[in-house]
Design a protein around this motif. Structure first.
Motif, PDB file in Angstrom:
ATOM      1  N   TRP A  61      38.589  35.955 -59.181  1.00  0.00           N
ATOM      2  CA  TRP A  61      37.827  36.433 -57.963  1.00  0.00           C
ATOM      3  C   TRP A  61      36.728  35.814 -57.826  1.00  0.00           C
ATOM      4  O   TRP A  61      36.329  35.874 -56.491  1.00  0.00           O
TER       5      TRP A  61
ATOM      6  N   LYS B 157      36.244  32.808 -57.774  1.00  0.00           N
ATOM      7  CA  LYS B 157      36.496  31.350 -56.882  1.00  0.00           C
ATOM      8  C   LYS B 157      36.541  31.826 -55.626  1.00  0.00           C
ATOM      9  O   LYS B 157      36.176  31.149 -54.628  1.00  0.00           O
ATOM     10  N   ALA B 158      37.237  32.862 -55.294  1.00  0.00           N
ATOM     11  CA  ALA B 158      37.443  33.403 -54.012  1.00  0.00           C
ATOM     12  C   ALA B 158      36.184  33.790 -53.247  1.00  0.00           C
ATOM     13  O   ALA B 158      35.800  33.311 -52.071  1.00  0.00           O
ATOM     14  N   LEU B 159      35.401  34.004 -54.139  1.00  0.00           N
ATOM     15  CA  LEU B 159      33.930  34.707 -53.667  1.00  0.00           C
ATOM     16  C   LEU B 159      33.268  33.701 -53.331  1.00  0.00           C
ATOM     17  O   LEU B 159      32.548  33.454 -52.350  1.00  0.00           O
TER      18      LEU B 159
ATOM     19  N   VAL C 252      34.252  30.659 -52.248  1.00  0.00           N
ATOM     20  CA  VAL C 252      34.928  29.926 -51.166  1.00  0.00           C
ATOM     21  C   VAL C 252      34.685  30.791 -49.987  1.00  0.00           C
ATOM     22  O   VAL C 252      33.925  30.292 -48.963  1.00  0.00           O
ATOM     23  N   ILE C 253      34.618  32.094 -49.933  1.00  0.00           N
ATOM     24  CA  ILE C 253      34.366  33.054 -48.775  1.00  0.00           C
ATOM     25  C   ILE C 253      32.681  32.857 -48.503  1.00  0.00           C
ATOM     26  O   ILE C 253      32.378  32.637 -47.163  1.00  0.00           O
TER      27      ILE C 253
ATOM     28  N   ILE D 217      30.905  30.088 -48.996  1.00  0.00           N
ATOM     29  CA  ILE D 217      30.769  28.982 -48.258  1.00  0.00           C
ATOM     30  C   ILE D 217      31.157  28.838 -46.829  1.00  0.00           C
ATOM     31  O   ILE D 217      30.494  28.444 -46.026  1.00  0.00           O
ATOM     32  N   PHE D 218      32.286  29.387 -46.450  1.00  0.00           N
ATOM     33  CA  PHE D 218      32.628  29.548 -45.309  1.00  0.00           C
ATOM     34  C   PHE D 218      31.671  30.329 -44.320  1.00  0.00           C
ATOM     35  O   PHE D 218      31.333  29.930 -43.207  1.00  0.00           O
ATOM     36  N   TYR D 219      31.096  31.664 -44.966  1.00  0.00           N
ATOM     37  CA  TYR D 219      30.096  32.171 -44.340  1.00  0.00           C
ATOM     38  C   TYR D 219      28.916  31.167 -44.128  1.00  0.00           C
ATOM     39  O   TYR D 219      28.273  31.288 -43.209  1.00  0.00           O
TER      40      TYR D 219
ATOM     41  N   ILE E  56      31.388  27.293 -56.826  1.00  0.00           N
ATOM     42  CA  ILE E  56      32.066  26.319 -56.464  1.00  0.00           C
ATOM     43  C   ILE E  56      31.796  24.999 -57.552  1.00  0.00           C
ATOM     44  O   ILE E  56      32.765  24.665 -58.158  1.00  0.00           O
TER      45      ILE E  56
END
Lengths: 226, 85
Positions: free
Chosen positions: A5, A7-9, A11-12, A14-16, A199
């Protein structure tokens, strides 16, 4: 999936950071102009690097107290990712300096401190590679790592504050967080630090797992030979 | 056992959906934000919309890196499983 979870956090987040970092409102300042957005990308490299170096030192201390091989591996790989982040920090900082301070490199306490920090950590890896004996290597590297971390705090956190520095928050310059970095920027900057750290930790775990597999392979080869 | 696993997976999906919704809500603030004028900013670039292209490009670059990281992660897990046998 449950263990991934974070890792997903990362990535999200960084997109933000990328979306909000470019499109969000920022304070208007002369000279800085839009480059103030580098706060989200340049400054976060250094923050993430310091967090990784702190984790590296913790594993070094763990290695000294327990002698466990895996702690030494974790300390080494965290420091290596930290050095990669500091290369990114130096390069992006140099580019930012060119367009705001007028030169790729200015004689600034923080810049030179960052360069010295980079060299100190390079020496950590040279030290590691120059010792053959695994146990001796681990212990020497761990002791040096503690020294390196303290020097990093001195060069990045203390010395620039005692002399004049172009960096905000140093040598009488007000910090970004006093008035420059308003609440809107904090809403991006703080998550960005966490995101880049996550990351960086992810990449580090990949390297650690790779080395553990190598160890296993060596063990299997040793067993076959015996 | 099976049901429990499916439930765990859907909980994970719910969490990701929640995170993405939070991201969209945070970003939506840009639609109304407006700052004072006077200092030269890239407002024109934002006005004709072209900055979105750059944002999209950077986002794609990061997405590609993420996919690459996931693929390395998976390959390692496969090797770990094999080595564990």
């Amino acid at each position: 999936m449950k263990r991934h979870w974070w890792k997903a956090l990362g990535v999200i987040i960084i997109f933000y950071t990328i979306i909000q970092g470019f499109l969000g409102e920022v304070p208007h300042y002369f000279i800085l102009n839009e480059t103030i957005r580098n706060m989200y990308f340049h400054v976060t490299m250094w923050f993430a690097m310091i967090i990784l170096m702190l984790a590296s030192v913790i594993y070094s201390v763990k290695h000294l107290s327990s002698g466990s091989r895996i702690s030494d591996l974790k300390a080494k790989e965290l420091a290596l990712t930290g050095v990669v982040l500091s290369i990114a920090g130096l390069l992006t900082g140099s580019l930012w300096a060119k367009y705001t301070w007028g030169a790729f490199w200015v004689n600034d306490a923080k810049l030179n401190g960052a360069a010295v920090t980079f060299l100190i950590y390079l020496a950590y890896f040279i030290l590691r590679n120059s010792v053959e004996d695994e146990q001796k290597k681990g212990r020497l590297a761990a002791v040096y790592n503690i020294f390196a971390f303290v020097m990093m705090i001195v060069f990045l956190g203390i010395l620039p504050r005692m002399t004049d520095s172009l960096h905000p928050g140093n040598g009488g310059n007000p910090g970004f967080d006093q008035y420059d970095l308003d609440a809107r920027m904090q809403m991006v900057f703080r998550p960005a630090v966490i995101g880049w750290t996550l990351i960086a930790v992810w990449v580090t775990t990949l390297k650690i797992r790779y080395h553990q597999l190598l160890w296993k392979k060596e063990e299997m080869n040793d067993e076959l030979e015996n | 056992m099976m049901n429990w696993k499916i439930k765990k997976n859907s909980m994970m999906k719910n969490k990701i959906v929640l995170l993405i919704s939070a991201l969209l809500i945070l970003i939506s603030g840009n639609l109304v934000a407006q700052g004072p004028e006077g200092v030269e900013m890239a407002d024109a670039m934002r006005a004709n919309g072209k900055i979105y292209v750059v944002v999209a490009v950077v986002a794609i670059v990061f997405a590609v890196i993420t996919v690459y990281l996931i693929s390395i992660d998976r390959k390692l897990r496969k090797l770990e499983k094999e080595a564990g046998k």
